[in-house]
Design an enzyme around this catalytic site. Structure first.
Site, PDB file in Angstrom:
ATOM      1  N   ASP A  22     -21.134 -25.506 -29.472  1.00  0.00           N
ATOM      2  CA  ASP A  22     -22.518 -25.988 -29.491  1.00  0.00           C
ATOM      3  C   ASP A  22     -23.412 -25.151 -30.390  1.00  0.00           C
ATOM      4  O   ASP A  22     -24.126 -25.677 -31.256  1.00  0.00           O
ATOM      5  CB  ASP A  22     -23.095 -26.007 -28.075  1.00  0.00           C
ATOM      6  CG  ASP A  22     -22.462 -27.081 -27.203  1.00  0.00           C
ATOM      7  OD1 ASP A  22     -21.908 -28.046 -27.768  1.00  0.00           O
ATOM      8  OD2 ASP A  22     -22.528 -26.967 -25.977  1.00  0.00           O
ATOM      9  N   ARG A 102     -30.795 -15.452 -17.841  1.00  0.00           N
ATOM     10  CA  ARG A 102     -31.639 -16.320 -18.669  1.00  0.00           C
ATOM     11  C   ARG A 102     -32.971 -15.678 -19.048  1.00  0.00           C
ATOM     12  O   ARG A 102     -33.373 -15.756 -20.215  1.00  0.00           O
ATOM     13  CB  ARG A 102     -31.864 -17.666 -17.987  1.00  0.00           C
ATOM     14  CG  ARG A 102     -30.601 -18.449 -17.649  1.00  0.00           C
ATOM     15  CD  ARG A 102     -29.507 -18.300 -18.679  1.00  0.00           C
ATOM     16  NE  ARG A 102     -28.343 -19.124 -18.381  1.00  0.00           N
ATOM     17  CZ  ARG A 102     -27.100 -18.760 -18.602  1.00  0.00           C
ATOM     18  NH1 ARG A 102     -26.844 -17.564 -19.099  1.00  0.00           N
ATOM     19  NH2 ARG A 102     -26.104 -19.580 -18.344  1.00  0.00           N
ATOM     20  N   ASP A 131     -30.675 -24.297 -17.172  1.00  0.00           N
ATOM     21  CA  ASP A 131     -30.859 -23.132 -18.032  1.00  0.00           C
ATOM     22  C   ASP A 131     -31.908 -23.390 -19.108  1.00  0.00           C
ATOM     23  O   ASP A 131     -32.608 -22.476 -19.539  1.00  0.00           O
ATOM     24  CB  ASP A 131     -29.533 -22.729 -18.681  1.00  0.00           C
ATOM     25  CG  ASP A 131     -28.609 -22.038 -17.704  1.00  0.00           C
ATOM     26  OD1 ASP A 131     -29.124 -21.456 -16.735  1.00  0.00           O
ATOM     27  OD2 ASP A 131     -27.387 -22.082 -17.892  1.00  0.00           O
ATOM     28  N   SER A 182     -16.782 -25.700 -17.146  1.00  0.00           N
ATOM     29  CA  SER A 182     -17.912 -25.064 -17.813  1.00  0.00           C
ATOM     30  C   SER A 182     -18.073 -23.685 -17.192  1.00  0.00           C
ATOM     31  O   SER A 182     -18.311 -23.564 -15.985  1.00  0.00           O
ATOM     32  CB  SER A 182     -19.184 -25.899 -17.615  1.00  0.00           C
ATOM     33  OG  SER A 182     -20.306 -25.223 -18.139  1.00  0.00           O
TER      34      SER A 182
END
Length: 428
Positions: A22, A102, A131, A182
């Site tokens: 990504d 995060r 996120d 994931s």
């Protein structure tokens, strides 16, 4: 998507870069939008074999500058330890390992953007996850002048389309997915979702775990450790002083070898749906259990009760991306104050998936043997109980006396009455 139309130069954008598909594809895509791409890769203690290669790959893919930041110490001292002081677990179960990373990633993005003179930051989150919320809300709190871009959310490409786009732009990416899950990890733990885990009836397969052994296969002999805390922060194991990185790394390996830290839950996502998640947090599980136990002998009753309410709010704010908020700042001030007396040693038994506190001692303890004991040495004044009970029970007694003639009944009062089926045995 693959249009070669020239875009007007828009300035620099700082991309949170992992080197995966990504974010690798995001580099040429952002360049097509007219940006100069600067990458920021954060080392938060994740398990990665190619950390040294990531910057080189970013440059080969088109980035003008690539930054690698070791954020492990800041993550521990500014996020994990405050969370430990608050015994923070979302919905009472999840130790917030992914959620903690995060805000520090957002903080690093903003920092690099200010250093580079960038006009925007970018991340690789999808439009479905939470996120994206955490990173963008935190970034807005730190520098509201920066635009926040989300290429993966905006381009609507499937994985197959991303692979084709990568090939077209000579972006080096893995050609196959190594895992059907994931995954996300840092020094505080590992999260795993998707694949067969999306059906809550399915048992998590062995491949869903990476930090812990199956408790069935863990050693048959328990292992006991002693954790020393100073003002709520663990500073030593078995008397050996350790910094945060060494201590957490050591505990992850040790507790993981005993199958400790596996969490399988369905959680309420911030974005509005439920999600089945599998977490592994060996060190966090042990430290949270030990810290919470130590507080039982070092904190006053009213402080503990008030703190319990704020612990829940602390966890919710962390989960929901409100780390850099006035309320979180105020709660952390409260937590820091409570931890001034949370000093001592906790003994924990590690055995086949469980971390059981077996003993505690503290020079700051307000637990007193002479008040608690029923044996010789009892210092409690038993006669004081008579007056206390009269005063404590006075409101209820007064209510009953006042309303006795009004035939006032309390809900469930009949439960305390004798019924025809009651058997009474009297001595002859």
């Amino acid at each position: 998507m693959t249009s070669s139309t020239k875009q007007a130069k828009k300035g620099k954008v700082v991309l949170a870069y992992s080197g995966g598909l990504d974010t690798s594809v995001a580099i040429p895509w952002l360049m097509e939008q007219g940006y100069e791409v600067v990458t920021m890769t954060a080392d938060v203690g994740q398990q990665a074999d190619n950390m040294d290669e990531i910057n080189e790959k970013a440059i080969r893919t088109g980035a003008v500058t690539a930054h690698m930041l070791d954020l492990r110490r800041d993550l521990i001292e500014k996020f994990l330890w405050p969370g430990l002081k608050a015994n923070a677990m979302y919905e009472g179960v999840y130790p917030l390992n992914s959620a903690y990373s995060r805000p520090i990633i957002a903080q690093a993005l903003v920092h690099i953007a200010q250093v580079e003179g960038a006009v925007a930051i970018a991340h690789g989150c999808t439009g479905k996850g939470q996120d994206q919320v955490r990173i963008e809300v935190c970034a807005n709190a730190l520098d509201p002048t920066l635009d926040v871009l989300a290429p993966v959310r905006d381009w609507h490409m499937t994985r197959e389309e991303e692979m084709a786009y990568a090939e077209l732009h000579n972006v080096p990416v893995p050609t196959t997915r190594k895992s059907p899950y994931s995954l996300d990890d840092n020094i505080w733990g590992r999260s795993c979702e998707c694949g067969v885990l999306e059906d809550p009836w399915n048992t998590p397969p062995t491949g869903a775990y990476g930090l812990t052994v199956d408790p069935v296969d863990a050693p048959d002999k328990p292992e006991k450790i002693e954790i020393t805390f100073e003002q709520g922060i663990p500073v030593a194991i078995d008397g050996k002083p350790m910094d945060g990185i060494e201590l957490i790394t050591h505990l992850n390996k040790l507790a993981g070898s005993h199958g400790i830290g596996r969490i399988d839950m369905v959680e309420n996502r911030l974005v509005g749906f439920k999600s089945r998640e599998v977490y592994e947090c060996p060190a966090a599980t042990v430290l949270l259990a030990a810290h919470k136990a130590l507080e039982t002998i070092t904190l006053a009753k009213d402080v503990m009760r008030t703190k319990a309410d704020l612990e829940k709010k602390f966890a919710e704010l962390t989960y929901e991306g409100y780390w850099f908020s006035p309320l979180m700042e105020a709660i952390q001030c409260f937590m820091d104050k409570t931890q001034e007396t949370v000093n001592g040693v906790v003994r924990v038994r590690l055995y086949k998936g469980s971390a059981v506190v077996e003993g505690m001692k503290s020079d700051s303890a307000i637990y007193r043997y002479d008040l608690a004991t029923y044996s010789e040495g009892d210092a409690f004044d038993h006669t004081s109980a008579v007056g206390f009970i009269k005063v404590w029970g006075l409101p209820i007694k007064t209510w009953t006396q006042t309303h006795e003639k009004g035939n006032v009944s309390f809900e469930n009062a009949t439960d305390a009455k004798l019924t025809p089926d009651t058997v009474i045995i009297k001595a002859s």
